[in-house]
Design a protein around this motif. Structure first.
Motif, PDB file in Angstrom:
ATOM      1  N   ASP A 104      -5.563  24.581 -49.430  1.00 16.70           N
ATOM      2  CA  ASP A 104      -5.388  23.544 -48.407  1.00 16.70           C
ATOM      3  C   ASP A 104      -6.537  23.571 -47.410  1.00 16.70           C
ATOM      4  N   ALA A 105      -6.941  24.770 -47.001  1.00 14.86           N
ATOM      5  CA  ALA A 105      -8.038  24.897 -46.035  1.00 14.86           C
ATOM      6  C   ALA A 105      -9.361  24.406 -46.623  1.00 14.86           C
ATOM      7  N   GLN A 106      -9.602  24.707 -47.884  1.00 17.01           N
ATOM      8  CA  GLN A 106     -10.838  24.245 -48.520  1.00 17.01           C
ATOM      9  C   GLN A 106     -10.827  22.728 -48.682  1.00 17.01           C
ATOM     10  N   TRP A 107      -9.667  22.178 -49.035  1.00 19.67           N
ATOM     11  CA  TRP A 107      -9.542  20.725 -49.184  1.00 19.67           C
ATOM     12  C   TRP A 107      -9.875  20.050 -47.850  1.00 19.67           C
ATOM     13  N   ALA A 108      -9.322  20.584 -46.765  1.00 24.64           N
ATOM     14  CA  ALA A 108      -9.578  20.027 -45.437  1.00 24.64           C
ATOM     15  C   ALA A 108     -11.056  20.167 -45.058  1.00 24.64           C
ATOM     16  N   LEU A 109     -11.673  21.268 -45.441  1.00 23.71           N
ATOM     17  CA  LEU A 109     -13.093  21.468 -45.157  1.00 23.71           C
ATOM     18  C   LEU A 109     -13.946  20.453 -45.914  1.00 23.71           C
ATOM     19  N   ILE A 110     -13.616  20.196 -47.161  1.00 19.86           N
ATOM     20  CA  ILE A 110     -14.357  19.189 -47.931  1.00 19.86           C
ATOM     21  C   ILE A 110     -14.207  17.826 -47.264  1.00 19.86           C
ATOM     22  N   ASP A 111     -12.970  17.475 -46.864  1.00 18.49           N
ATOM     23  CA  ASP A 111     -12.749  16.221 -46.124  1.00 18.49           C
ATOM     24  C   ASP A 111     -13.652  16.150 -44.900  1.00 18.49           C
ATOM     25  N   GLU A 112     -13.651  17.230 -44.119  1.00 23.09           N
ATOM     26  CA  GLU A 112     -14.437  17.291 -42.882  1.00 23.09           C
ATOM     27  C   GLU A 112     -15.928  17.103 -43.161  1.00 23.09           C
ATOM     28  N   LEU A 113     -16.437  17.797 -44.170  1.00 22.95           N
ATOM     29  CA  LEU A 113     -17.866  17.719 -44.476  1.00 22.95           C
ATOM     30  C   LEU A 113     -18.265  16.342 -44.987  1.00 22.95           C
ATOM     31  N   VAL A 114     -17.476  15.770 -45.880  1.00 22.47           N
ATOM     32  CA  VAL A 114     -17.805  14.446 -46.409  1.00 22.47           C
ATOM     33  C   VAL A 114     -17.780  13.412 -45.288  1.00 22.47           C
ATOM     34  N   MET A 115     -16.753  13.461 -44.444  1.00 23.32           N
ATOM     35  CA  MET A 115     -16.667  12.511 -43.345  1.00 23.32           C
ATOM     36  C   MET A 115     -17.829  12.707 -42.367  1.00 23.32           C
ATOM     37  N   GLY A 116     -18.163  13.942 -42.068  1.00 26.07           N
ATOM     38  CA  GLY A 116     -19.280  14.205 -41.175  1.00 26.07           C
ATOM     39  C   GLY A 116     -20.596  13.702 -41.731  1.00 26.07           C
ATOM     40  N   LEU A 117     -20.823  13.944 -43.014  1.00 27.53           N
ATOM     41  CA  LEU A 117     -22.058  13.465 -43.651  1.00 27.53           C
ATOM     42  C   LEU A 117     -22.115  11.940 -43.679  1.00 27.53           C
ATOM     43  N   GLN A 118     -20.976  11.292 -43.856  1.00 26.96           N
ATOM     44  CA  GLN A 118     -20.937   9.824 -43.814  1.00 26.96           C
ATOM     45  C   GLN A 118     -21.322   9.322 -42.428  1.00 26.96           C
ATOM     46  N   GLN A 119     -20.809   9.964 -41.403  1.00 26.36           N
ATOM     47  CA  GLN A 119     -21.130   9.563 -40.034  1.00 26.36           C
ATOM     48  C   GLN A 119     -22.607   9.777 -39.727  1.00 26.36           C
ATOM     49  N   VAL A 120     -23.161  10.885 -40.205  1.00 28.72           N
ATOM     50  CA  VAL A 120     -24.588  11.146 -40.013  1.00 28.72           C
ATOM     51  C   VAL A 120     -25.407  10.057 -40.715  1.00 28.72           C
ATOM     52  N   ALA A 121     -25.062   9.748 -41.964  1.00 27.70           N
ATOM     53  CA  ALA A 121     -25.808   8.754 -42.741  1.00 27.70           C
ATOM     54  C   ALA A 121     -25.766   7.379 -42.081  1.00 27.70           C
ATOM     55  N   ARG A 122     -24.700   7.072 -41.388  1.00 25.86           N
ATOM     56  CA  ARG A 122     -24.553   5.768 -40.733  1.00 25.86           C
ATOM     57  C   ARG A 122     -25.101   5.754 -39.310  1.00 25.86           C
ATOM     58  N   GLY A 123     -25.633   6.885 -38.872  1.00 22.89           N
ATOM     59  CA  GLY A 123     -26.203   6.961 -37.536  1.00 22.89           C
ATOM     60  C   GLY A 123     -25.170   6.923 -36.429  1.00 22.89           C
ATOM     61  N   LEU A 124     -23.969   7.410 -36.709  1.00 19.87           N
ATOM     62  CA  LEU A 124     -22.877   7.323 -35.747  1.00 19.87           C
ATOM     63  C   LEU A 124     -22.701   8.575 -34.890  1.00 19.87           C
ATOM     64  N   VAL A 125     -23.575   9.552 -35.054  1.00 24.09           N
ATOM     65  CA  VAL A 125     -23.441  10.796 -34.293  1.00 24.09           C
ATOM     66  C   VAL A 125     -24.741  11.097 -33.556  1.00 24.09           C
ATOM     67  N   THR A 126     -24.623  11.921 -32.555  1.00 19.55           N
ATOM     68  CA  THR A 126     -25.799  12.357 -31.799  1.00 19.55           C
ATOM     69  C   THR A 126     -26.614  13.325 -32.650  1.00 19.55           C
ATOM     70  N   PRO A 127     -27.868  13.506 -32.312  1.00 17.79           N
ATOM     71  CA  PRO A 127     -28.665  14.496 -33.046  1.00 17.79           C
ATOM     72  C   PRO A 127     -28.047  15.895 -33.001  1.00 17.79           C
ATOM     73  N   ALA A 128     -27.454  16.264 -31.886  1.00 15.23           N
ATOM     74  CA  ALA A 128     -26.843  17.591 -31.780  1.00 15.23           C
ATOM     75  C   ALA A 128     -25.656  17.724 -32.731  1.00 15.23           C
ATOM     76  N   LEU A 129     -24.833  16.682 -32.832  1.00 17.81           N
ATOM     77  CA  LEU A 129     -23.702  16.738 -33.751  1.00 17.81           C
ATOM     78  C   LEU A 129     -24.189  16.706 -35.196  1.00 17.81           C
ATOM     79  N   ALA A 130     -25.208  15.935 -35.482  1.00 16.36           N
ATOM     80  CA  ALA A 130     -25.778  15.908 -36.833  1.00 16.36           C
ATOM     81  C   ALA A 130     -26.264  17.302 -37.233  1.00 16.36           C
ATOM     82  N   GLN A 131     -26.886  17.994 -36.297  1.00 17.39           N
ATOM     83  CA  GLN A 131     -27.357  19.352 -36.564  1.00 17.39           C
ATOM     84  C   GLN A 131     -26.174  20.292 -36.799  1.00 17.39           C
TER      85      GLN A 131
END
Length: 90
Positions: free
Chosen positions: A38-65
């Motif tokens: 369950d924890a790994q599944w949630a981590l994959i969700d978190e990473l994919v969503m974060g990478l999508q936000q980075v790709a769309r320019g929706l996060v600050t440089p600090a959050l992208a890092q």
């Protein structure tokens, strides 16, 4: 974090489009080799969503890092990183 994400775990997530309920309804759980917990599944969700936000320019440089650092710390190898980026469309 005690264990890094493997390609098998990411592929299990991808096979169900991130639908944990669908995965469990099919009789899967964290017992089989390569099955994400369950924890790994949630981590994959978190990473994919974060990478999508980075790709769309929706996060600050600090959050992208921070997302990039979390990705690198969470992935077992470069193949996992590449697959997560692919799933995110990044």
């Amino acid at each position: 974090m005690t264990q890094r994400l493997t390609l098998a775990e990411v592929e299990a997530w991808a096979a169900y489009g991130g639908d944990r309920d669908g995965w469990v309804r099919q009789g899967h759980r964290g017992a089989a080799p390569g099955a994400p917990s369950d924890a790994q599944w949630a981590l994959i969700d978190e990473l994919v969503m974060g990478l999508q936000q980075v790709a769309r320019g929706l996060v600050t440089p600090a959050l992208a890092q921070a997302i990039e650092q979390r990705l690198q710390a969470s992935a077992a190898d470069a193949a996992v990183v590449a697959r997560l980026r692919e799933l995110a469309g990044a």
